[in-house]
Design an enzyme around this catalytic site. Structure first.
Site, PDB file in Angstrom:
ATOM      1  CB  SER A   1      10.231  26.895  24.144  1.00 20.79           C
ATOM      2  OG  SER A   1      11.209  25.877  24.044  1.00 20.79           O
TER       3      SER A   1
ATOM      4  CE1 TYR B   1      10.357  24.446  20.862  1.00 23.27           C
ATOM      5  CE2 TYR B   1       8.287  24.465  19.658  1.00 23.27           C
ATOM      6  CZ  TYR B   1       8.980  24.410  20.851  1.00 23.27           C
ATOM      7  OH  TYR B   1       8.293  24.327  22.045  1.00 23.27           O
TER       8      TYR B   1
HETATM    9  P1  NAP Z   1       0.719  19.772  21.823  1.00 20.25           P
HETATM   10  O1  NAP Z   1       0.283  18.706  22.738  1.00 20.25           O
HETATM   11  O2  NAP Z   1       1.244  19.439  20.489  1.00 20.25           O
HETATM   12  O3  NAP Z   1      -0.453  20.888  21.700  1.00 20.25           O
HETATM   13  C1  NAP Z   1      -0.377  21.915  20.727  1.00 20.25           C
HETATM   14  C2  NAP Z   1      -1.796  22.390  20.447  1.00 20.25           C
HETATM   15  O4  NAP Z   1      -1.762  23.397  19.438  1.00 20.25           O
HETATM   16  C3  NAP Z   1      -2.689  21.250  19.919  1.00 20.25           C
HETATM   17  O5  NAP Z   1      -3.975  21.383  20.474  1.00 20.25           O
HETATM   18  C4  NAP Z   1      -2.723  21.543  18.416  1.00 20.25           C
HETATM   19  O6  NAP Z   1      -3.868  21.065  17.773  1.00 20.25           O
HETATM   20  C5  NAP Z   1      -2.775  23.072  18.465  1.00 20.25           C
HETATM   21  N1  NAP Z   1      -2.452  23.678  17.178  1.00 20.25           N
HETATM   22  C6  NAP Z   1      -1.394  23.383  16.382  1.00 20.25           C
HETATM   23  N2  NAP Z   1      -1.444  24.159  15.260  1.00 20.25           N
HETATM   24  C7  NAP Z   1      -2.559  24.947  15.376  1.00 20.25           C
HETATM   25  C8  NAP Z   1      -3.153  25.956  14.552  1.00 20.25           C
HETATM   26  N3  NAP Z   1      -2.611  26.295  13.382  1.00 20.25           N
HETATM   27  N4  NAP Z   1      -4.295  26.568  14.975  1.00 20.25           N
HETATM   28  C9  NAP Z   1      -4.859  26.207  16.156  1.00 20.25           C
HETATM   29  N5  NAP Z   1      -4.353  25.249  16.994  1.00 20.25           N
HETATM   30  C10 NAP Z   1      -3.213  24.629  16.595  1.00 20.25           C
HETATM   31  O7  NAP Z   1       1.874  20.607  22.531  1.00 20.25           O
HETATM   32  P2  NAP Z   1       2.138  20.921  24.073  1.00 20.25           P
HETATM   33  O8  NAP Z   1       3.293  20.125  24.485  1.00 20.25           O
HETATM   34  O9  NAP Z   1       0.867  20.901  24.856  1.00 20.25           O
HETATM   35  O10 NAP Z   1       2.666  22.435  23.900  1.00 20.25           O
HETATM   36  C11 NAP Z   1       1.802  23.535  23.954  1.00 20.25           C
HETATM   37  C12 NAP Z   1       2.655  24.789  23.712  1.00 20.25           C
HETATM   38  O11 NAP Z   1       3.726  24.820  24.671  1.00 20.25           O
HETATM   39  C13 NAP Z   1       3.318  24.815  22.339  1.00 20.25           C
HETATM   40  O12 NAP Z   1       3.407  26.145  21.887  1.00 20.25           O
HETATM   41  C14 NAP Z   1       4.726  24.266  22.639  1.00 20.25           C
HETATM   42  O13 NAP Z   1       5.671  24.702  21.705  1.00 20.25           O
HETATM   43  C15 NAP Z   1       4.973  24.876  23.994  1.00 20.25           C
HETATM   44  N6  NAP Z   1       5.962  24.145  24.821  1.00 20.25           N
HETATM   45  C16 NAP Z   1       5.828  22.820  25.075  1.00 20.25           C
HETATM   46  C17 NAP Z   1       6.783  22.208  25.905  1.00 20.25           C
HETATM   47  C18 NAP Z   1       6.742  20.733  26.264  1.00 20.25           C
HETATM   48  O14 NAP Z   1       7.734  20.244  26.851  1.00 20.25           O
HETATM   49  N7  NAP Z   1       5.682  20.020  25.949  1.00 20.25           N
HETATM   50  C19 NAP Z   1       7.809  22.952  26.456  1.00 20.25           C
HETATM   51  C20 NAP Z   1       7.906  24.301  26.112  1.00 20.25           C
HETATM   52  C21 NAP Z   1       6.983  24.901  25.314  1.00 20.25           C
HETATM   53  P3  NAP Z   1      -3.828  19.578  17.120  1.00 20.25           P
HETATM   54  O15 NAP Z   1      -3.282  18.680  18.151  1.00 20.25           O
HETATM   55  O16 NAP Z   1      -5.225  19.337  16.750  1.00 20.25           O
HETATM   56  O17 NAP Z   1      -2.902  19.687  15.976  1.00 20.25           O
HETATM   57  C1  GCO Z   2      12.571  19.254  21.890  1.00 17.33           C
HETATM   58  C2  GCO Z   2      11.353  19.485  22.734  1.00 17.33           C
HETATM   59  C3  GCO Z   2      11.380  20.914  23.247  1.00 17.33           C
HETATM   60  C4  GCO Z   2      10.243  21.126  24.184  1.00 17.33           C
HETATM   61  C5  GCO Z   2      10.260  22.481  24.780  1.00 17.33           C
HETATM   62  C6  GCO Z   2      11.403  22.742  25.680  1.00 17.33           C
HETATM   63  O1  GCO Z   2      12.483  18.570  20.851  1.00 17.33           O
HETATM   64  O2  GCO Z   2      13.632  19.733  22.316  1.00 17.33           O
HETATM   65  O3  GCO Z   2      10.187  19.209  22.051  1.00 17.33           O
HETATM   66  O4  GCO Z   2      11.351  21.796  22.240  1.00 17.33           O
HETATM   67  O5  GCO Z   2       9.037  20.976  23.542  1.00 17.33           O
HETATM   68  O6  GCO Z   2      10.031  23.489  23.881  1.00 17.33           O
HETATM   69  O7  GCO Z   2      11.186  23.926  26.405  1.00 17.33           O
END
Ligand code: NAP
Ligand code: GCO
Length: 266
Positions: free
Chosen positions: A149, A162
């Site tokens: 991230s 986080y």
């Molecule tokens: P999301 O929509 O919240 O998806 C997260 C997934 O992880 C969901 O399917 C959730 O299941 C599953 N999960 C949570 N706890 C779990 C567990 N204990 N065992 C198995 N599955 C579990 O998040 P996203 O935005 O797609 O992000 C996906 C990844 O990318 C995360 O690691 C997040 O930190 C990272 N990320 C996201 C962003 C962003 O801007 N969105 C940026 C950087 C990094 P449920 O929904 O059923 O709980």
């Molecule tokens: C926040 C966001 C971020 C993004 C992501 C950025 O609250 O700042 O949720 O954490 O999810 O991880 O790279």
């Protein structure tokens, strides 16, 4: 009919994408499937899994779905066995499952801290350890992709746990590369910038100061779309990255490349 360069062809490979039921995980799984991989996903909620299987089918993608928690070591051990029997060895592991809690650290209680670290950092350790032991060591090859991230590099108010987890995940990725590269296992990470998913929905409300801030702070002047991650994921899952180890590819529209500009300046 476009031809995939053989280096990026994932035909005959099996990819396990944790939390692959929606958001970034679903986009990455779809990208790996489009490059030829067989897809396995997991989630903790059965209803999420059945809905996801339906959505993948709409894209003509067959997925194998399993309900287990990445932090439950015993269940992970059991389900990897089950996946090995029912689908085959896992060649590619995408540690995507993750949560976030937006709470100032002085108000953050230990259970919340532990849950974020458990899912976002310990989960990838447990999943990777047993996937390597069961499939990648015997198979003498493997690919691990950890979802890092911006918070692997930058701090932000309210997301201390986080950031600690994602910072730790960057170094866990480098430790995996250090210990496992000699087994022909490439461990790398993807560092998404700010992407439009359910996790960031509270921040993307029109007129919300953070929404405007991100658009202004990002040289690409937009939020990322989950599909923007497909390229980096296919590269890190394929033979094209066979000598790439311990690297984090930041897919962030340029956020980390710049100090940003004063608000309102075009
Ligand atoms: P999301 O929509 O919240 O998806 C997260 C997934 O992880 C969901 O399917 C959730 O299941 C599953 N999960 C949570 N706890 C779990 C567990 N204990 N065992 C198995 N599955 C579990 O998040 P996203 O935005 O797609 O992000 C996906 C990844 O990318 C995360 O690691 C997040 O930190 C990272 N990320 C996201 C962003 C962003 O801007 N969105 C940026 C950087 C990094 P449920 O929904 O059923 O709980
Ligand atoms: C926040 C966001 C971020 C993004 C992501 C950025 O609250 O700042 O949720 O954490 O999810 O991880 O790279």
């Amino acid at each position: 009919m476009y031809m995939t360069h053989p280096l990026f062809n994932l035909t005959g490979r099996t990819a396990l994408v944790t939390g692959g039921t929606h958001g970034l995980g679903m986009a990455i799984a779809a990208g790996l499937a489009e490059a030829g991989a067989t897809i396995v996903i997991n989630d903790i909620l059965p209803e999420r899994l059945s809905e996801a299987v339906r959505q993948y089918a709409e894209k003509d993608i067959k997925v194998h779905a399993y309900q287990f928690d990445v932090t439950d070591e015993e269940k992970v051990f059991q389900y990897l066995d089950k996946i090995g029997r029912e689908v085959g060895p896992v060649d590619i592991l995408v540690n995507n499952a993750g949560i976030i809690k937006r709470i100032p650290m002085l108000d953050l209680d230990i259970d919340d801290w532990r849950q974020v670290l458990d899912i976002d950092l310990t989960g990838p350790f447990i999943m990777s350890k047993y996937t390597v032991l069961k499939f990648m060591l015997p198979g003498k090859s493997g690919k691990i992709i950890n979802m890092c991230s911006m918070m692997s590099e930058l701090g932000r108010d309210t997301v201390g746990a986080y950031a600690a987890a994602k910072g730790g995940l960057k170094m866990l990725t480098r430790s995996m590369a250090t210990e496992w590269a000699k087994y022909n296992i490439q461990a790398n990470g993807i560092g998404p910038g700010y992407f439009a998913t359910s996790q960031t929905a509270p921040l993307r409300v029109k007129g919300h100061p953070f929404n405007e801030f991100i658009i202004n702070r990002t040289p690409a002047a937009r939020w990322g779309e989950p599909e923007d991650l497909k390229g980096a994921a296919i590269f890190l899952a394929s033979a094209a990255s066979d000598f790439v180890n311990g690297q984090i590819i930041y897919v962030d529209g340029g956020i980390l490349a710049t100090i940003g500009k004063p608000h309102g300046e075009s």
